[in-house]
Design a protein around this motif. Structure first.
Motif, PDB file in Angstrom:
ATOM      1  N   VAL A   1       4.145   4.029 -16.728  1.00  0.00           N
ATOM      2  CA  VAL A   1       5.470   4.116 -17.351  1.00  0.00           C
ATOM      3  C   VAL A   1       5.406   3.277 -18.611  1.00  0.00           C
ATOM      4  N   SER A   2       5.953   3.796 -19.703  1.00  0.00           N
ATOM      5  CA  SER A   2       6.080   2.970 -20.903  1.00  0.00           C
ATOM      6  C   SER A   2       7.509   3.059 -21.398  1.00  0.00           C
ATOM      7  N   TRP A   3       7.937   2.026 -22.095  1.00  0.00           N
ATOM      8  CA  TRP A   3       9.305   1.979 -22.626  1.00  0.00           C
ATOM      9  C   TRP A   3       9.229   1.904 -24.139  1.00  0.00           C
ATOM     10  N   THR A   4       9.817   2.895 -24.798  1.00  0.00           N
ATOM     11  CA  THR A   4       9.845   2.934 -26.253  1.00  0.00           C
ATOM     12  C   THR A   4      11.231   3.398 -26.699  1.00  0.00           C
ATOM     13  N   PRO A   5      11.577   3.128 -27.950  1.00  0.00           N
ATOM     14  CA  PRO A   5      12.904   3.522 -28.421  1.00  0.00           C
ATOM     15  C   PRO A   5      13.206   5.016 -28.276  1.00  0.00           C
ATOM     16  N   LYS A   6      12.191   5.862 -28.430  1.00  0.00           N
ATOM     17  CA  LYS A   6      12.424   7.306 -28.312  1.00  0.00           C
ATOM     18  C   LYS A   6      12.109   7.835 -26.922  1.00  0.00           C
ATOM     19  N   GLY A   7      11.544   6.993 -26.062  1.00  0.00           N
ATOM     20  CA  GLY A   7      11.243   7.422 -24.706  1.00  0.00           C
ATOM     21  C   GLY A   7      10.159   8.475 -24.625  1.00  0.00           C
TER      22      GLY A   7
ATOM     23  N   SER B   1      15.190   0.647 -25.344  1.00  0.00           N
ATOM     24  CA  SER B   1      14.004   1.424 -24.980  1.00  0.00           C
ATOM     25  C   SER B   1      14.238   2.237 -23.718  1.00  0.00           C
ATOM     26  N   ILE B   2      13.707   3.448 -23.744  1.00  0.00           N
ATOM     27  CA  ILE B   2      13.859   4.413 -22.660  1.00  0.00           C
ATOM     28  C   ILE B   2      12.528   4.547 -21.936  1.00  0.00           C
ATOM     29  N   GLY B   3      12.561   4.580 -20.621  1.00  0.00           N
ATOM     30  CA  GLY B   3      11.337   4.726 -19.835  1.00  0.00           C
ATOM     31  C   GLY B   3      10.771   6.125 -19.931  1.00  0.00           C
ATOM     32  N   PHE B   4       9.456   6.205 -19.979  1.00  0.00           N
ATOM     33  CA  PHE B   4       8.738   7.481 -20.008  1.00  0.00           C
ATOM     34  C   PHE B   4       7.661   7.435 -18.937  1.00  0.00           C
ATOM     35  N   LEU B   5       7.776   8.294 -17.934  1.00  0.00           N
ATOM     36  CA  LEU B   5       6.780   8.386 -16.866  1.00  0.00           C
ATOM     37  C   LEU B   5       5.728   9.400 -17.293  1.00  0.00           C
ATOM     38  N   TYR B   6       4.483   8.975 -17.380  1.00  0.00           N
ATOM     39  CA  TYR B   6       3.401   9.875 -17.776  1.00  0.00           C
ATOM     40  C   TYR B   6       3.255  10.982 -16.732  1.00  0.00           C
TER      41      TYR B   6
ATOM     42  N   LYS C   1       0.826  -1.206   0.000  1.00  0.00           N
ATOM     43  CA  LYS C   1       0.000   0.000   0.000  1.00  0.00           C
ATOM     44  C   LYS C   1       0.864   1.260   0.000  1.00  0.00           C
ATOM     45  N   ASP C   2       0.484   2.217  -0.808  1.00  0.00           N
ATOM     46  CA  ASP C   2       1.130   3.536  -0.919  1.00  0.00           C
ATOM     47  C   ASP C   2       2.536   3.498  -1.516  1.00  0.00           C
ATOM     48  N   ASN C   3       2.930   2.394  -2.147  1.00  0.00           N
ATOM     49  CA  ASN C   3       4.265   2.310  -2.751  1.00  0.00           C
ATOM     50  C   ASN C   3       4.251   2.358  -4.276  1.00  0.00           C
ATOM     51  N   VAL C   4       3.072   2.386  -4.867  1.00  0.00           N
ATOM     52  CA  VAL C   4       2.960   2.289  -6.325  1.00  0.00           C
ATOM     53  C   VAL C   4       3.649   3.448  -7.034  1.00  0.00           C
ATOM     54  N   LEU C   5       3.369   4.671  -6.624  1.00  0.00           N
ATOM     55  CA  LEU C   5       3.929   5.828  -7.335  1.00  0.00           C
ATOM     56  C   LEU C   5       5.452   5.876  -7.228  1.00  0.00           C
ATOM     57  N   ALA C   6       5.988   5.555  -6.050  1.00  0.00           N
ATOM     58  CA  ALA C   6       7.445   5.540  -5.884  1.00  0.00           C
ATOM     59  C   ALA C   6       8.069   4.443  -6.750  1.00  0.00           C
ATOM     60  N   TYR C   7       7.420   3.290  -6.808  1.00  0.00           N
ATOM     61  CA  TYR C   7       7.926   2.195  -7.638  1.00  0.00           C
ATOM     62  C   TYR C   7       7.934   2.595  -9.114  1.00  0.00           C
ATOM     63  N   LEU C   8       6.829   3.152  -9.591  1.00  0.00           N
ATOM     64  CA  LEU C   8       6.750   3.552 -11.003  1.00  0.00           C
ATOM     65  C   LEU C   8       7.787   4.625 -11.328  1.00  0.00           C
ATOM     66  N   ARG C   9       7.976   5.554 -10.416  1.00  0.00           N
ATOM     67  CA  ARG C   9       9.000   6.596 -10.618  1.00  0.00           C
ATOM     68  C   ARG C   9      10.381   5.955 -10.716  1.00  0.00           C
ATOM     69  N   GLY C  10      10.637   4.956  -9.879  1.00  0.00           N
ATOM     70  CA  GLY C  10      11.935   4.286  -9.893  1.00  0.00           C
ATOM     71  C   GLY C  10      12.181   3.501 -11.164  1.00  0.00           C
ATOM     72  N   VAL C  11      11.216   2.678 -11.577  1.00  0.00           N
ATOM     73  CA  VAL C  11      11.440   1.870 -12.783  1.00  0.00           C
ATOM     74  C   VAL C  11      11.459   2.713 -14.044  1.00  0.00           C
ATOM     75  N   SER C  12      10.860   3.893 -14.009  1.00  0.00           N
ATOM     76  CA  SER C  12      10.872   4.748 -15.203  1.00  0.00           C
ATOM     77  C   SER C  12      12.288   5.205 -15.543  1.00  0.00           C
ATOM     78  N   SER C  13      13.197   5.133 -14.587  1.00  0.00           N
ATOM     79  CA  SER C  13      14.581   5.554 -14.828  1.00  0.00           C
ATOM     80  C   SER C  13      15.415   4.460 -15.484  1.00  0.00           C
ATOM     81  N   GLN C  14      14.825   3.274 -15.641  1.00  0.00           N
ATOM     82  CA  GLN C  14      15.564   2.131 -16.180  1.00  0.00           C
ATOM     83  C   GLN C  14      15.329   1.970 -17.677  1.00  0.00           C
ATOM     84  N   ARG C  15      16.368   1.518 -18.363  1.00  0.00           N
ATOM     85  CA  ARG C  15      16.258   1.195 -19.792  1.00  0.00           C
ATOM     86  C   ARG C  15      15.990  -0.298 -19.935  1.00  0.00           C
ATOM     87  N   ILE C  16      15.304  -0.646 -21.011  1.00  0.00           N
ATOM     88  CA  ILE C  16      15.130  -2.050 -21.386  1.00  0.00           C
ATOM     89  C   ILE C  16      15.693  -2.154 -22.797  1.00  0.00           C
ATOM     90  N   GLY C  17      16.874  -2.727 -22.917  1.00  0.00           N
ATOM     91  CA  GLY C  17      17.518  -2.781 -24.232  1.00  0.00           C
ATOM     92  C   GLY C  17      17.731  -1.371 -24.758  1.00  0.00           C
TER      93      GLY C  17
END
Length: 173
Positions: free
Chosen positions: A69-75, A58-63, A40-56
């Protein structure tokens, strides 16, 4: 039905074209999803954290609302051509989309509406984040994952595990 073979379709003149023809089902898109409880109450902090990570590549984009958060080549948050990966606050998504739809279809006193509310409440209490990835047709073709029966379906689990490891590089307290 499962494919047993894939052939090259012949053109009108009898010359071989580039099109492939199978004797079974061809998969055009696969959606892989996993719900993860962050507490409980950890979702926003988690999403903010993973948005800083790359996948291959793809760059994270925090709405701007901080709930997706979505990961796309242009971020830039726009869906990728081959794959589209995202993580979002499931309770928020249910509030925005599913609850109004169920209320409109069945009414706010219906058992269906009550059930969806209970699921939403569970998501809030447990801090549920939905991890979701779409594997699109071009990706499936490139990876030889489009002709059902002619590939190892365990490859989907492998691809999804790769995505779910996005938070392993984070140090969360």
């Amino acid at each position: 039905t499962r494919c047993t073979r894939v052939d090259i379709r012949q053109g009108q003149s009898g010359a071989k074209g580039g099109d492939l023809l199978s004797d079974g089902a061809k998969v055009e898109r696969i959606d892989l999803t996993t719900n993860v409880a962050m507490g409980k109450d950890n979702v926003l902090a988690y999403l903010r954290g993973v948005s800083s990570q790359r996948i291959g590549h793809s760059i994270g984009f925090l709405y701007p609302n901080g709930r997706t958060v979505s990961w796309t080549p242009k971020g830039n948050g726009q869906g990728g051509r081959l794959q589209y990966r995202k993580a979002y606050d499931k309770a928020f998504e249910m509030d925005q989309n599913l609850l109004p739809k169920i209320k409109r279809l069945y009414g706010d006193q219906s058992p269906e509406f009550a059930y969806v509310q209970r699921v939403r409440d569970y998501c809030v209490e447990n801090g549920v984040v939905r991890m979701e990835q779409e594997l699109k047709g071009e990706f499936l073709t490139r990876q030889n994952l489009c002709y059902w029966g002619l590939f190892d379906e365990g490859r989907f689990a492998e691809l999804h595990r790769e995505f779910l490891r996005i938070d392993e590089k984070l140090k969360v307290t």
